[in-house]
Design an enzyme around this catalytic site. Structure first.
Site, PDB file in Angstrom:
ATOM      1  N   ARG A   1       0.809  -1.220   0.000  1.00 13.92           N
ATOM      2  CA  ARG A   1       0.000   0.000   0.000  1.00 13.92           C
ATOM      3  C   ARG A   1       0.841   1.269   0.000  1.00 13.92           C
ATOM      4  NH1 ARG A   1      -3.037  -0.880   5.728  1.00 13.92           N
ATOM      5  NH2 ARG A   1      -1.198  -1.006   7.036  1.00 13.92           N
TER       6      ARG A   1
ATOM      7  N   HIS B   1      11.238 -21.807   6.644  1.00 17.52           N
ATOM      8  CA  HIS B   1      12.551 -21.808   5.982  1.00 17.52           C
ATOM      9  C   HIS B   1      13.557 -22.715   6.698  1.00 17.52           C
ATOM     10  CE1 HIS B   1      13.344 -18.777   9.061  1.00 17.52           C
ATOM     11  NE2 HIS B   1      14.619 -19.014   8.874  1.00 17.52           N
TER      12      HIS B   1
ATOM     13  N   HIS C   1       9.418 -24.222  13.909  1.00 14.82           N
ATOM     14  CA  HIS C   1      10.702 -24.736  13.424  1.00 14.82           C
ATOM     15  C   HIS C   1      11.157 -26.026  14.131  1.00 14.82           C
ATOM     16  CE1 HIS C   1      10.777 -20.918  11.486  1.00 14.82           C
ATOM     17  NE2 HIS C   1      11.119 -20.232  12.540  1.00 14.82           N
TER      18      HIS C   1
ATOM     19  N   LYS D   1      15.847 -16.442  23.738  1.00 16.78           N
ATOM     20  CA  LYS D   1      16.516 -15.219  23.278  1.00 16.78           C
ATOM     21  C   LYS D   1      17.439 -14.714  24.382  1.00 16.78           C
ATOM     22  CE  LYS D   1      13.382 -13.114  19.954  1.00 16.78           C
ATOM     23  NZ  LYS D   1      14.299 -13.337  18.818  1.00 16.78           N
TER      24      LYS D   1
HETATM   25  P1  NDP Z   1       5.837  -6.163   7.712  1.00 17.06           P
HETATM   26  O1  NDP Z   1       4.819  -5.549   8.597  1.00 17.06           O
HETATM   27  O2  NDP Z   1       7.254  -5.647   7.754  1.00 17.06           O
HETATM   28  O3  NDP Z   1       5.371  -6.087   6.197  1.00 17.06           O
HETATM   29  C1  NDP Z   1       4.064  -6.288   5.779  1.00 17.06           C
HETATM   30  C2  NDP Z   1       3.801  -5.355   4.609  1.00 17.06           C
HETATM   31  O4  NDP Z   1       2.463  -5.530   4.199  1.00 17.06           O
HETATM   32  C3  NDP Z   1       3.972  -3.872   5.016  1.00 17.06           C
HETATM   33  O5  NDP Z   1       4.689  -3.186   4.025  1.00 17.06           O
HETATM   34  C4  NDP Z   1       2.520  -3.413   5.101  1.00 17.06           C
HETATM   35  O6  NDP Z   1       2.341  -2.048   4.851  1.00 17.06           O
HETATM   36  C5  NDP Z   1       1.889  -4.225   4.004  1.00 17.06           C
HETATM   37  N1  NDP Z   1       0.448  -4.240   4.136  1.00 17.06           N
HETATM   38  C6  NDP Z   1      -0.287  -4.409   5.266  1.00 17.06           C
HETATM   39  N2  NDP Z   1      -1.603  -4.306   4.974  1.00 17.06           N
HETATM   40  C7  NDP Z   1      -1.702  -4.070   3.652  1.00 17.06           C
HETATM   41  C8  NDP Z   1      -2.772  -3.863   2.767  1.00 17.06           C
HETATM   42  N3  NDP Z   1      -4.039  -3.867   3.176  1.00 17.06           N
HETATM   43  N4  NDP Z   1      -2.510  -3.631   1.479  1.00 17.06           N
HETATM   44  C9  NDP Z   1      -1.240  -3.603   1.033  1.00 17.06           C
HETATM   45  N5  NDP Z   1      -0.166  -3.799   1.812  1.00 17.06           N
HETATM   46  C10 NDP Z   1      -0.397  -4.025   3.115  1.00 17.06           C
HETATM   47  O7  NDP Z   1       5.809  -7.732   8.008  1.00 17.06           O
HETATM   48  P2  NDP Z   1       6.985  -8.774   7.749  1.00 17.06           P
HETATM   49  O8  NDP Z   1       7.559  -8.522   6.408  1.00 17.06           O
HETATM   50  O9  NDP Z   1       7.886  -8.814   8.912  1.00 17.06           O
HETATM   51  O10 NDP Z   1       6.190 -10.158   7.791  1.00 17.06           O
HETATM   52  C11 NDP Z   1       5.345 -10.595   6.745  1.00 17.06           C
HETATM   53  C12 NDP Z   1       4.920 -12.028   7.025  1.00 17.06           C
HETATM   54  O11 NDP Z   1       6.077 -12.839   7.108  1.00 17.06           O
HETATM   55  C13 NDP Z   1       4.208 -12.209   8.372  1.00 17.06           C
HETATM   56  O12 NDP Z   1       3.251 -13.235   8.213  1.00 17.06           O
HETATM   57  C14 NDP Z   1       5.305 -12.690   9.299  1.00 17.06           C
HETATM   58  O13 NDP Z   1       4.784 -13.485  10.349  1.00 17.06           O
HETATM   59  C15 NDP Z   1       6.128 -13.539   8.346  1.00 17.06           C
HETATM   60  N6  NDP Z   1       7.524 -13.699   8.727  1.00 17.06           N
HETATM   61  C16 NDP Z   1       8.343 -12.613   8.862  1.00 17.06           C
HETATM   62  C17 NDP Z   1       9.666 -12.790   9.192  1.00 17.06           C
HETATM   63  C18 NDP Z   1      10.584 -11.624   9.339  1.00 17.06           C
HETATM   64  O14 NDP Z   1      11.720 -11.852   9.753  1.00 17.06           O
HETATM   65  N7  NDP Z   1      10.164 -10.416   9.014  1.00 17.06           N
HETATM   66  C19 NDP Z   1      10.235 -14.134   9.426  1.00 17.06           C
HETATM   67  C20 NDP Z   1       9.301 -15.213   9.210  1.00 17.06           C
HETATM   68  C21 NDP Z   1       8.010 -14.974   8.885  1.00 17.06           C
HETATM   69  P3  NDP Z   1       2.379  -1.010   6.102  1.00 17.06           P
HETATM   70  O15 NDP Z   1       3.797  -0.938   6.542  1.00 17.06           O
HETATM   71  O16 NDP Z   1       1.837   0.235   5.497  1.00 17.06           O
HETATM   72  O17 NDP Z   1       1.483  -1.594   7.164  1.00 17.06           O
END
Ligand code: NDP
Length: 461
Positions: free
Chosen positions: A46, A166, A228, A327
């Protein structure tokens, strides 16, 4: 591979942490190993990003992945970014009609948004053969995991759903398969007849590192053990596959997990939880977990968890499997420790009680060590323990590269099957309930220590 059609990787949540820190670098390492693989990356999120900024993001994330510049340039000629609120049906529909088969939709979104986007996708026509890739957590208990599974198969069939863990693509975890099934000296001793105890430990020296928004709602048991470490247990305990065919391996993993229960069916004795207080990790001062920004002390989130489980089948009954992850730990143990039973008899006349034989599979960095009793220096009738050690070679690519390669090829070998996602919640739920009812104390340990006093690996401790 060059005659293959180009796969579109549609990343939903392309501005997020997962995309830039794990997904794109992983893709980079995949392309470094397989430069002829044809991929088009379409990012959607978004936030407003120009095409140039999206391209810079990809280039930066792939720096250091070993992928040649001209391959990155080739990827960027088709890489596109689409600004969209994915919860707006019209915007999602507009995005979906732009992408062509073969298509992989990667949900890099917060889990609650993923569920809502899936509900919208149910009503839309996706290109033929579309695959979905989802990140943990898969639900928050077995009922919600089952509900999510029912929802996902309304979008695409189960064999086209890739639930990503992973850890299953970490080469030192996959090494379990080679060590177990390709060594004549280990195959016959891989059972309760010869093994006394198994510990699967993943302790980190990282503290919260600003991740309260996610971690304070999850905690160590959900974050590490439910996902994991149970996957590692499944690879460790499963029966012998004839091939590495995903249907076969996934069925064997599921079988092992279906037999897994908390030790003695007693969640109070079989589980422990702890939370770090202020301390030092090397040179770093670590503040009390509850003083970290975004932490709500009333949630009682644990930063260290231990479960003892039993795989109740003919091969493993009676062997405690100790799963632990924490942790801010002083010792970054990341390993599987297999303790063998003592021999039935040691020749009378040998002095000194030997230690049990131990096989240690170190997960990071990768190594295999075997502790054996040998005759002691200076006394041929005494025993002492010596260690044989082999370092593992480097991985060919990052775990997310292996994960993506499997998804692009439609091979779910490294993915989690729907019923297994539910099973992993079923195993840990009694402990979560006991904790919610306050039946298991939340113990303190200083950051940089080895955990609370008196934690022992044995269920009898
Ligand atoms: P983030 O919050 O960093 O990223 C999610 C993204 O989705 C953000 O850019 C957010 O935008 C966007 N988003 C949210 N709602 C909408 C919407 N309605 N339309 C469009 N975009 C949207 O999360 P992560 O990247 O950390 O995690 C993503 C997934 O991966 C989760 O399920 C998490 O559990 C999993 N995960 C993450 C890990 C990690 O190390 N990061 C490791 C293992 C799993 P905005 O910022 O504006 O809200």
């Amino acid at each position: 591979m060059s005659d293959q059609p180009t796969t579109t990787l549609l990343i939903l949540g392309a501005s997020g942490d997962l995309t830039s820190r794990l997904l794109l670098p992983g893709l980079g390492t995949l392309l470094a190993v397989e430069p002829e693989r044809r991929v088009r990356v379409v990012g959607a999120d978004r936030s407003e990003l120009s095409t140039d900024t999206w391209h810079d993001k990809i280039r930066t994330a792939m720096a250091g992945a070993g992928v040649p510049d001209d391959r990155v340039d080739r990827l960027l000629t088709t890489a596109q970014y689409v600004r969209a609120d994915l919860l707006e049906p019209a915007q999602l529909a507009e995005l979906v009609v732009q992408v062509e088969a073969p298509l992989v939709v990667y949900f890099a979104l917060p889990p609650q948004i993923t569920v809502k986007v899936c509900a919208l996708l149910e009503t839309m026509d996706l290109p033929e053969g579309t695959r979905l890739a989802l990140e943990k957590p898969f639900g928050h208990d077995s009922a919600s995991a089952a509900e999510l599974n029912e929802q996902l198969v309304r979008v695409v069939p189960e064999e086209r759903i890739h639930r990503v863990d992973h850890f299953l693509a970490v080469h030192t975890v996959l090494n379990l398969i080679g060590v177990r099934f390709a060594n004549r000296i280990l195959l016959p001793v891989w059972s309760a007849d010869h093994i006394e105890q198994v510990e699967i430990v993943y302790d980190e020296d990282l503290a919260l590192e600003g991740r309260a928004g996610y971690y304070d709602h999850a905690g160590a048991l959900r974050d590490m053990i439910q996902s994991h470490l149970l996957q590692i247990l499944a690879l460790f305990a499963m029966e012998t596959p004839a091939t590495l065919d995903s249907v076969e391996v996934q069925a064997l993993k599921a079988q092992a997990l279906r037999a897994t229960e908390l030790w003695d069916d007693d969640p109070v004795r079989a589980s422990r939880r702890g939370r770090y207080t202020a301390g030092r990790l090397g040179e770093r001062e670590i503040q009390d977990y509850v003083a970290e920004e975004g932490v709500d002390p009333d949630r009682g989130t644990e930063t260290l968890a231990q479960l003892v489980v039993e795989v109740r089948n003919a091969r493993w009954s009676g062997v405690p499997f100790v799963l632990r992850s924490g942790k801010a730990m002083g010792d970054q143990e990341k390993r599987i420790v297999v303790t063998f039973r003592q021999p039935a008899h040691i020749p009378t006349g040998m002095t000194d009680c030997p230690q049990p034989d131990r096989l240690v599979l170190e997960l990071k960095p990768g190594a295999v060590t075997l502790d054996l009793s040998v005759n002691a220096e200076g006394d041929p009738f005494a025993l002492e323990q010596k260690t044989l050690r082999a370092e593992l070679g480097k991985a060919r690519m990052l775990p997310y590269g292996e994960v993506l390669g499997g998804i692009f090829d439609g091979d779910p070998l490294l993915s989690i099957r729907g019923d297994v996602a539910e099973e992993c919640w079923r195993i840990v739920e009694p402990a979560l309930h006991a904790w919610a009812e306050g039946k298991v104390p939340l113990e303190d340990y200083p950051a940089g220590s080895l955990g609370p006093d008196g934690w022992g690996p044995s269920p009898e401790d």
